[in-house]
Design an enzyme around this catalytic site. Structure first.
Site, PDB file in Angstrom:
ATOM      1  N   CYS A 127     -12.804 -29.229   3.539  1.00  0.00           N
ATOM      2  CA  CYS A 127     -11.384 -29.522   3.309  1.00  0.00           C
ATOM      3  C   CYS A 127     -10.615 -28.998   4.509  1.00  0.00           C
ATOM      4  O   CYS A 127     -10.537 -27.786   4.716  1.00  0.00           O
ATOM      5  CB  CYS A 127     -10.891 -28.868   2.020  1.00  0.00           C
ATOM      6  SG  CYS A 127      -9.115 -29.046   1.752  1.00  0.00           S
ATOM      7  N   ARG A 141     -11.589 -38.169  -3.144  1.00  0.00           N
ATOM      8  CA  ARG A 141     -12.658 -38.116  -4.137  1.00  0.00           C
ATOM      9  C   ARG A 141     -12.463 -36.880  -5.013  1.00  0.00           C
ATOM     10  O   ARG A 141     -12.401 -35.768  -4.530  1.00  0.00           O
ATOM     11  CB  ARG A 141     -13.989 -38.032  -3.360  1.00  0.00           C
ATOM     12  CG  ARG A 141     -15.236 -37.871  -4.161  1.00  0.00           C
ATOM     13  CD  ARG A 141     -16.429 -37.641  -3.236  1.00  0.00           C
ATOM     14  NE  ARG A 141     -16.257 -36.464  -2.373  1.00  0.00           N
ATOM     15  CZ  ARG A 141     -17.235 -35.915  -1.666  1.00  0.00           C
ATOM     16  NH1 ARG A 141     -18.444 -36.433  -1.676  1.00  0.00           N
ATOM     17  NH2 ARG A 141     -17.003 -34.855  -0.917  1.00  0.00           N
ATOM     18  N   CYS A 156      -4.366 -34.895   3.619  1.00  0.00           N
ATOM     19  CA  CYS A 156      -5.815 -34.676   3.635  1.00  0.00           C
ATOM     20  C   CYS A 156      -6.219 -34.465   5.086  1.00  0.00           C
ATOM     21  O   CYS A 156      -6.174 -35.395   5.891  1.00  0.00           O
ATOM     22  CB  CYS A 156      -6.544 -35.879   3.034  1.00  0.00           C
ATOM     23  SG  CYS A 156      -8.344 -35.760   3.127  1.00  0.00           S
ATOM     24  N   THR A 164      -9.224 -33.640   6.528  1.00  0.00           N
ATOM     25  CA  THR A 164     -10.418 -34.359   6.978  1.00  0.00           C
ATOM     26  C   THR A 164     -10.143 -35.857   7.038  1.00  0.00           C
ATOM     27  O   THR A 164     -10.695 -36.562   7.875  1.00  0.00           O
ATOM     28  CB  THR A 164     -11.628 -34.077   6.070  1.00  0.00           C
ATOM     29  OG1 THR A 164     -11.305 -34.398   4.715  1.00  0.00           O
ATOM     30  CG2 THR A 164     -12.072 -32.627   6.171  1.00  0.00           C
TER      31      THR A 164
END
Length: 275
Positions: free
Chosen positions: A74, A210, A218, A220
């Protein structure tokens, strides 16, 4: 009582727990209860700081989604992790090396308070993402019963599918994201990014994560989008990524080289809770 800190990176929010000085264990059920925004603390992910398994490293970094599942990486959490261990006096270093369930990363606390993360080398080999494909391609066709999508597939320690769209504001992130996140060609599931290219140095991005649905940011996902865009000859080596929660700067010299992400990490409050 468990002591914890609430933090966020661009609105992607975390419960961060020191597992170095506290003996802690969280069951998936406990994590789901704590993540509940009405009856718990409320967060996208729980971050656990553990002692290093490797004497050359400073810490081990574990990440749990709001549904209780443990994930490999993360990026926004990594920046908060760095600020947390410094703020709590667990280290005095500005350059911090940690292991994750997908490898090793380096975190650097900048003078302006932002944190730069060496996210490692993006993985494009399908079997290592993991993604079912005969060979590595810049673009893949991903079929669903309703539609076929052109996407890039890449891993930043966790799997990502990146789709270019005309306008991120009008795309149905929840509907498309939920249909693709469990797609059969991604055996471990996938995070789905929707990328709008403004110019070669600037994109807008929304991500369906996910195990967590759409989040305000986010890390990543931003890295994955920048890398996919560069591989597809659409983006420069340095890219500003605008997410609903704010902006990140991504730097990547290209295939086989590590990718760097820079952005904020904010302390919200400290608390304690009885499990």
């Amino acid at each position: 009582m468990i002591h914890f800190t609430k933090m966020h990176g661009l609105g992607n929010d975390f419960m961060v727990v020191d597992g170095v000085t506290q003996n802690v264990f969280f069951s998936p059920e406990q994590i789901r209860r704590l993540a509940d925004r009405n009856f718990g603390i409320g967060f996208d992910q729980l971050l656990l700081v553990e002692p290093p398994y490797d004497p050359d490293l400073d810490f081990h970094y574990r990440i749990f989604n709001a549904d209780g599942s443990e994930v490999e990486q993360c990026g926004n959490g990594a920046r908060c992790f760095a600020r947390f261990v410094r703020n709590k006096g667990l280290t005095q270093k500005n350059k911090i090396r940690v292991s994750t369930n997908s490898g090793k990363i380096t975190l650097r606390i900048e003078r302006d308070g932002n944190v730069t993360v060496n996210m490692g080398v993006p993985v494009i080999e399908p079997s290592q993402i993991p993604f079912k494909a005969k060979k590595s391609e810049k673009t893949y066709l991903l079929q669903t019963p309703m539609q076929t999508y052109l996407c890039g597939a890449i891993s930043m320690g966790n799997p990502h599918c990146v789709i270019q769209v005309e306008d991120v504001q009008t795309v149905n992130v929840d509907e498309i994201g939920s249909s693709l996140t469990r797609h059969e060609r991604f055996p471990k599931g996938v995070n789905v990014g929707f990328m709008q290219v403004i110019n070669p140095g600037h994109i807008k991005l929304r991500v369906y994560e996910r195990g967590a649905a759409e989040t305000l940011a986010c890390g990543t996902g931003a890295c994955a989008a920048a890398a996919v865009g560069q591989l597809q000859d659409k983006l420069d080596k340095q890219v500003r990524v605008d997410l609903p929660g704010g902006s990140l700067i991504i730097n990547w010299e290209g295939e086989g080289k590590p990718l760097w992400m820079t952005g904020p990490a904010e302390h919200v409050y400290d608390g304690q809770i009885q499990l």
